[in-house]
Design an enzyme around this catalytic site. Sequence first.
Site, PDB file in Angstrom:
ATOM      1  N   LYS A  15       0.834  -1.205   0.000  1.00 25.99           N
ATOM      2  CA  LYS A  15       0.000   0.000   0.000  1.00 25.99           C
ATOM      3  C   LYS A  15       0.865   1.251   0.000  1.00 25.99           C
ATOM      4  O   LYS A  15       0.613   2.201  -0.750  1.00 25.99           O
ATOM      5  CB  LYS A  15      -0.926  -0.014   1.222  1.00 25.99           C
ATOM      6  CG  LYS A  15      -2.019  -1.065   1.185  1.00 25.99           C
ATOM      7  CD  LYS A  15      -2.804  -1.076   2.487  1.00 25.99           C
ATOM      8  CE  LYS A  15      -3.866  -2.148   2.502  1.00 25.99           C
ATOM      9  NZ  LYS A  15      -4.607  -2.172   3.787  1.00 25.99           N
ATOM     10  N   SER A  36      -0.727   0.572   6.167  1.00 26.36           N
ATOM     11  CA  SER A  36      -1.048  -0.313   7.277  1.00 26.36           C
ATOM     12  C   SER A  36      -2.041  -1.363   6.819  1.00 26.36           C
ATOM     13  O   SER A  36      -2.856  -1.129   5.918  1.00 26.36           O
ATOM     14  CB  SER A  36      -1.628   0.484   8.458  1.00 26.36           C
ATOM     15  OG  SER A  36      -1.808  -0.338   9.592  1.00 26.36           O
ATOM     16  N   ASP A  37      -1.965  -2.534   7.428  1.00 35.18           N
ATOM     17  CA  ASP A  37      -2.906  -3.597   7.113  1.00 35.18           C
ATOM     18  C   ASP A  37      -3.097  -4.452   8.360  1.00 35.18           C
ATOM     19  O   ASP A  37      -2.194  -4.558   9.198  1.00 35.18           O
ATOM     20  CB  ASP A  37      -2.393  -4.471   5.965  1.00 35.18           C
ATOM     21  CG  ASP A  37      -3.461  -5.419   5.450  1.00 35.18           C
ATOM     22  OD1 ASP A  37      -4.355  -4.942   4.713  1.00 35.18           O
ATOM     23  OD2 ASP A  37      -3.432  -6.611   5.802  1.00 35.18           O
ATOM     24  N   GLN A  38      -4.282  -5.033   8.476  1.00 39.13           N
ATOM     25  CA  GLN A  38      -4.581  -5.848   9.656  1.00 39.13           C
ATOM     26  C   GLN A  38      -5.175  -7.185   9.232  1.00 39.13           C
ATOM     27  O   GLN A  38      -6.051  -7.250   8.373  1.00 39.13           O
ATOM     28  CB  GLN A  38      -5.556  -5.119  10.571  1.00 39.13           C
ATOM     29  CG  GLN A  38      -5.803  -5.824  11.908  1.00 39.13           C
ATOM     30  CD  GLN A  38      -6.737  -5.015  12.796  1.00 39.13           C
ATOM     31  OE1 GLN A  38      -7.944  -5.030  12.602  1.00 39.13           O
ATOM     32  NE2 GLN A  38      -6.175  -4.295  13.761  1.00 39.13           N
ATOM     33  N   ALA A  42       0.031  -4.572  10.777  1.00 39.16           N
ATOM     34  CA  ALA A  42       1.326  -4.234  10.192  1.00 39.16           C
ATOM     35  C   ALA A  42       1.368  -2.767   9.808  1.00 39.16           C
ATOM     36  O   ALA A  42       0.366  -2.195   9.384  1.00 39.16           O
ATOM     37  CB  ALA A  42       1.593  -5.112   8.974  1.00 39.16           C
TER      38      ALA A  42
END
Length: 207
Positions: free
Chosen positions: A64, A80-82, A117
């Site tokens: 991203k 960010s990623d979850q 993250a």
Amino acid sequence: MSPTPDTPTPAALPALILASSSAYRRELLARLHLPFTVDVPDIDESPLPGESPAATALRLARAKAAAVAARHPGSLVIGSDQVATLDGRQIGKPGHHAAALAQLQSMRGRDVVFHTALCLWDGRNGSCDVQDIRTVVAFRDLPDAELDAYLRIEQPYDCAGSAKNEGLGIAILDRIDSTDPTALTGLPLIALTGMLRRAGVPFFTHP
């Protein structure tokens, strides 16, 4: 007072960009009182075959940031990623009521691990600071009627795990274990402020 030689002036600081479509992440980043803009990345967020949940979250956070950084040379870009997991299985966003109820039914009385993250891409030198913040959430063992009622009130269908811990969803949780209290909401601010400091962004300046 003039800025010290090692303190960048506002004009010298690179633009700060949040690579996300999430309103939750925008609200969290706004808490830092730093000027920023938003640019939504367009990437495939599907996990790769055999990829661990932590690896998926880290890869997507970096992807991203990279996608948006390519459009804004010289900027600082936050990605960010979850990924939520139960028994090692990834849990996605439910999208609708029936799927959300099924998620909560499967998680009641259980511990769910959330990998959030974070990536800070520095377009000035091409460096990338990445980190995975792990949060363990214990869900209360509640009956179907309570779970159904909660979902109809808050409708958290865009949240992995089907519960908004910053809202009424806190009432269906028994415990949250994390080193970064905002990680579960989607943007770990303790980790992010550390990354921004390492990138030379000041938070408190004298007039």
